[in-house]
Design a protein around this motif. Structure first.
Motif, PDB file in Angstrom:
ATOM      1  N   GLU A 119      51.172   2.672 -13.843  1.00  9.83           N
ATOM      2  CA  GLU A 119      52.370   1.680 -14.006  1.00  9.83           C
ATOM      3  C   GLU A 119      52.686   1.087 -12.668  1.00  9.83           C
ATOM      4  OE1 GLU A 119      55.393   3.222 -16.476  1.00  9.83           O
ATOM      5  OE2 GLU A 119      53.868   3.717 -18.329  1.00  9.83           O
ATOM      6  N   ASP A 120      53.565  -0.290 -12.627  1.00 11.69           N
ATOM      7  CA  ASP A 120      54.044  -0.616 -11.479  1.00 11.69           C
ATOM      8  C   ASP A 120      55.420  -1.126 -12.152  1.00 11.69           C
ATOM      9  OD1 ASP A 120      54.879  -1.597  -9.067  1.00 11.69           O
ATOM     10  OD2 ASP A 120      53.242  -3.222  -8.986  1.00 11.69           O
ATOM     11  N   GLY A 121      56.369  -0.672 -12.208  1.00  6.78           N
ATOM     12  CA  GLY A 121      57.518  -1.215 -12.624  1.00  6.78           C
ATOM     13  C   GLY A 121      57.475  -1.388 -14.217  1.00  6.78           C
ATOM     14  N   ASN A 122      57.546  -2.863 -14.686  1.00 11.43           N
ATOM     15  CA  ASN A 122      57.427  -3.155 -16.008  1.00 11.43           C
ATOM     16  C   ASN A 122      55.913  -3.437 -16.380  1.00 11.43           C
ATOM     17  OD1 ASN A 122      60.343  -2.952 -16.743  1.00 11.43           O
ATOM     18  ND2 ASN A 122      60.601  -4.976 -15.707  1.00 11.43           N
ATOM     19  N   PHE A 123      55.057  -3.143 -15.593  1.00  7.87           N
ATOM     20  CA  PHE A 123      53.743  -3.615 -15.630  1.00  7.87           C
ATOM     21  C   PHE A 123      52.631  -2.384 -15.690  1.00  7.87           C
ATOM     22  CE2 PHE A 123      56.258  -6.745 -13.327  1.00  7.87           C
ATOM     23  CZ  PHE A 123      56.135  -8.036 -14.132  1.00  7.87           C
ATOM     24  N   LYS A 124      51.819  -2.653 -16.428  1.00  9.22           N
ATOM     25  CA  LYS A 124      50.537  -1.824 -16.657  1.00  9.22           C
ATOM     26  C   LYS A 124      49.481  -2.142 -16.271  1.00  9.22           C
ATOM     27  CE  LYS A 124      52.010   1.516 -20.531  1.00  9.22           C
ATOM     28  NZ  LYS A 124      51.511   2.170 -21.695  1.00  9.22           N
ATOM     29  N   ILE A 125      48.594  -1.307 -15.587  1.00 11.72           N
ATOM     30  CA  ILE A 125      47.353  -1.480 -15.002  1.00 11.72           C
ATOM     31  C   ILE A 125      46.248  -0.787 -15.402  1.00 11.72           C
ATOM     32  CG2 ILE A 125      46.074  -1.612 -12.575  1.00 11.72           C
ATOM     33  CD1 ILE A 125      49.367  -1.682 -11.272  1.00 11.72           C
ATOM     34  N   HIS A 126      45.024  -1.143 -15.703  1.00  9.92           N
ATOM     35  CA  HIS A 126      43.997  -0.521 -16.367  1.00  9.92           C
ATOM     36  C   HIS A 126      42.823  -0.757 -15.433  1.00  9.92           C
ATOM     37  CE1 HIS A 126      45.482  -0.039 -20.732  1.00  9.92           C
ATOM     38  NE2 HIS A 126      46.490  -0.863 -20.179  1.00  9.92           N
ATOM     39  N   THR A 127      42.496   0.260 -14.898  1.00  8.91           N
ATOM     40  CA  THR A 127      41.248   0.254 -13.912  1.00  8.91           C
ATOM     41  C   THR A 127      40.171   0.857 -14.545  1.00  8.91           C
ATOM     42  OG1 THR A 127      42.995   0.463 -11.981  1.00  8.91           O
ATOM     43  CG2 THR A 127      40.455   0.912 -11.633  1.00  8.91           C
ATOM     44  N   PHE A 128      38.935  -0.049 -14.519  1.00  8.74           N
ATOM     45  CA  PHE A 128      37.574   0.555 -15.155  1.00  8.74           C
ATOM     46  C   PHE A 128      36.599   0.620 -13.948  1.00  8.74           C
ATOM     47  CE2 PHE A 128      39.794  -1.602 -18.643  1.00  8.74           C
ATOM     48  CZ  PHE A 128      39.495  -0.806 -19.736  1.00  8.74           C
ATOM     49  N   THR A 129      36.155   1.806 -13.618  1.00  8.37           N
ATOM     50  CA  THR A 129      35.020   2.000 -12.594  1.00  8.37           C
ATOM     51  C   THR A 129      33.929   2.293 -13.238  1.00  8.37           C
ATOM     52  OG1 THR A 129      35.722   4.292 -12.499  1.00  8.37           O
ATOM     53  CG2 THR A 129      36.764   2.848 -11.075  1.00  8.37           C
ATOM     54  N   GLY A 130      33.869   2.087 -14.680  1.00  9.24           N
ATOM     55  CA  GLY A 130      32.559   2.251 -15.372  1.00  9.24           C
ATOM     56  C   GLY A 130      32.806   1.709 -16.827  1.00  9.24           C
ATOM     57  N   PRO A 131      31.857   1.405 -17.446  1.00 11.32           N
ATOM     58  CA  PRO A 131      31.768   0.588 -18.754  1.00 11.32           C
ATOM     59  C   PRO A 131      32.913   1.467 -19.565  1.00 11.32           C
ATOM     60  CG  PRO A 131      29.692   1.939 -18.626  1.00 11.32           C
ATOM     61  CD  PRO A 131      30.359   2.101 -17.402  1.00 11.32           C
ATOM     62  N   GLY A 132      33.534   0.547 -20.403  1.00  8.94           N
ATOM     63  CA  GLY A 132      34.429   1.009 -21.537  1.00  8.94           C
ATOM     64  C   GLY A 132      35.102  -0.284 -22.089  1.00  8.94           C
ATOM     65  N   THR A 133      36.092  -0.003 -22.722  1.00  5.20           N
ATOM     66  CA  THR A 133      36.784  -1.053 -23.727  1.00  5.20           C
ATOM     67  C   THR A 133      38.322  -1.314 -23.361  1.00  5.20           C
ATOM     68  OG1 THR A 133      35.274  -0.681 -25.583  1.00  5.20           O
ATOM     69  CG2 THR A 133      37.075  -1.697 -26.069  1.00  5.20           C
ATOM     70  N   PHE A 134      38.725  -2.172 -23.193  1.00  5.08           N
ATOM     71  CA  PHE A 134      40.216  -2.585 -22.962  1.00  5.08           C
ATOM     72  C   PHE A 134      40.536  -2.692 -24.555  1.00  5.08           C
ATOM     73  CE2 PHE A 134      43.473  -5.895 -22.279  1.00  5.08           C
ATOM     74  CZ  PHE A 134      44.658  -4.936 -21.909  1.00  5.08           C
ATOM     75  N   CYS A 135      41.046  -1.816 -25.056  1.00  3.30           N
ATOM     76  CA  CYS A 135      41.607  -1.834 -26.586  1.00  3.30           C
ATOM     77  C   CYS A 135      42.958  -2.533 -26.558  1.00  3.30           C
ATOM     78  CB  CYS A 135      41.253  -0.862 -27.256  1.00  3.30           C
ATOM     79  SG  CYS A 135      41.401  -0.871 -29.008  1.00  3.30           S
ATOM     80  N   VAL A 136      43.259  -3.558 -27.173  1.00  6.31           N
ATOM     81  CA  VAL A 136      44.667  -4.039 -27.531  1.00  6.31           C
ATOM     82  C   VAL A 136      45.025  -3.854 -28.968  1.00  6.31           C
ATOM     83  CG1 VAL A 136      46.151  -6.254 -27.539  1.00  6.31           C
ATOM     84  CG2 VAL A 136      44.145  -6.179 -25.846  1.00  6.31           C
ATOM     85  N   ALA A 137      46.108  -2.806 -28.863  1.00 10.35           N
ATOM     86  CA  ALA A 137      46.728  -2.404 -30.268  1.00 10.35           C
ATOM     87  C   ALA A 137      47.601  -3.365 -30.721  1.00 10.35           C
ATOM     88  CB  ALA A 137      47.134  -1.011 -30.094  1.00 10.35           C
ATOM     89  N   GLY A 138      48.486  -3.966 -30.046  1.00  7.59           N
ATOM     90  CA  GLY A 138      49.629  -4.738 -30.232  1.00  7.59           C
ATOM     91  C   GLY A 138      49.829  -6.020 -29.212  1.00  7.59           C
ATOM     92  N   ALA A 139      49.798  -7.342 -29.588  1.00  2.43           N
ATOM     93  CA  ALA A 139      49.933  -8.129 -28.619  1.00  2.43           C
ATOM     94  C   ALA A 139      50.882  -9.418 -29.453  1.00  2.43           C
ATOM     95  CB  ALA A 139      48.747  -8.827 -28.129  1.00  2.43           C
ATOM     96  N   GLY A 140      51.927  -9.997 -28.575  1.00  2.00           N
ATOM     97  CA  GLY A 140      52.705 -11.060 -29.141  1.00  2.00           C
ATOM     98  C   GLY A 140      51.814 -12.357 -29.155  1.00  2.00           C
TER      99      GLY A 140
END
Length: 336
Positions: free
Chosen positions: A52-73
């Protein structure tokens, strides 16, 4: 009398209460709209290493994976950094590997105020509640000298609609040129003035994802060869000459992960009785003289250093070329 009582009931205390309730109701509706308008852009997601950086989240991928959005406006968007794998350096007095393609977005309304690279586009990516597969490009494979053997280009990295191309591999004094392997996010370097250099920003995107490699102004001989550096995200590789092989092109810095990190530097060229080229800032590997070349740094997309050798043709025990560095994907958004 009854008339006075009726007036009191309709315009007195009860009327005041009714007005008061309406006022509260209206105030609640405004508040609710305001909160909805803001939270409609917020995102709840998982995947990768989350910081986290204040009100912001940071997702770092150094290998394969999935960015899974559970909820979004309805207006949910993210900023991204997508870097591909760097190309391997060439064999024997050779060009350095090109850096992996560098693609970034930065919209301060979406992910806050930080210093992005000069290559960043202001166009963020919209996301919805679903999974987004992440691919991380592998670095190209270097290795010892073999007549006709081809070192490999880097692999692509992907997130949503964004694909960064792998860096082109460097070319050595006795390797065949091959546009399909030399071109890429940034192009691989080459040797001798008449040798084809790798073309960066292939396939073309805007802003460009990388730069060209370079070759050598020196014609070469059986006793002396130099090469040109691989391209980097910020600059092309440097041309070699009669006494110095070319350094790799510079990468570029971004603070998308909350601190400034330079990535996607090109690999330095190798030398045969010539001073080898340094790796480009941002994870590019240094070329070699008579020792093994330096690989590109993992998860920077840096190009591998070009292999060196002795003044025999072909060299009896040439120094191996460097592998390219693997890529990385970083995603940033507001969560509160």
């Amino acid at each position: 009398d009854m008339r006075d009582l009726k007036n009191k009931l309709t315009s007195g205390k009860n009327t005041k209460n009714i007005k008061s309730r309406r006022g509260k109701s209206f105030g609640y509706q405004v508040l609710g709209f305001g909160a909805g308008g803001s939270s409609g852009c917020f995102i709840c997601a998982t995947g990768g290493t989350v910081t986290e950086d204040g009100n912001f989240k940071i997702h770092t991928f150094t290998g394969p994976g999935t960015f899974c959005v559970a909820g979004a406006g309805a207006c949910a968007q993210v900023d991204y950094l997508v870097i591909a794998g760097g190309g391997a350096g060439g064999n024997w007095a050779s060009g350095g590997g090109g850096a992996g393609g560098f693609r970034e977005s930065h919209n301060s309304c979406i992910s806050g105020c930080y210093t992005a690279s000069p290559l960043a586009t202001p166009t963020s990516l919209p996301v919805t509640a679903q999974g987004y597969p992440i691919t991380i490009g592998a670095g190209g494979a270097g290795g010892p000298y073999q007549t006709g053997a081809c070192r490999t280009a880097g692999g692509p990295s992907t997130f949503s609609s964004i694909t960064s191309a792998g860096g082109g591999r460097g070319v050595g004094a006795f390797q065949p040129t091959s546009p399909s392997l030399q071109d890429g996010g940034s192009g691989g370097g080459a040797t001798q003035a008449n040798t084809r250099v790798g073309v960066g920003n292939t396939p073309p995107v805007s802003p460009p994802q990388g730069n060209n490699g370079n070759n050598s102004s020196h014609p070469g001989s059986n006793s002396q060869h130099s090469g040109g550096g691989g391209g980097g995200a910020q600059a092309a590789g440097t041309q070699g000459n009669g006494s110095q092989s070319g350094p790799g092109g510079a990468g570029t810095a971004t603070s998308i992960s909350a601190s400034a990190v330079t990535r996607a530097g090109g690999g330095g060229a190798g030398g045969n009785s010539i001073t080898a080229g340094a790796g480009g800032p941002g994870g590019g590997g240094a070329g070699s003289g008579n020792s093994a070349a330096t690989p590109g740094t993992a998860n920077t997309g840096g190009g591998g250093g070009g292999g060196g050798g002795t003044n025999q043709n072909p060299p009896p025990a040439p120094a191996p070329s460097g592998n390219g560095g693997s890529g990385i994907v970083i995603i940033r958004y507001q969560f509160q």
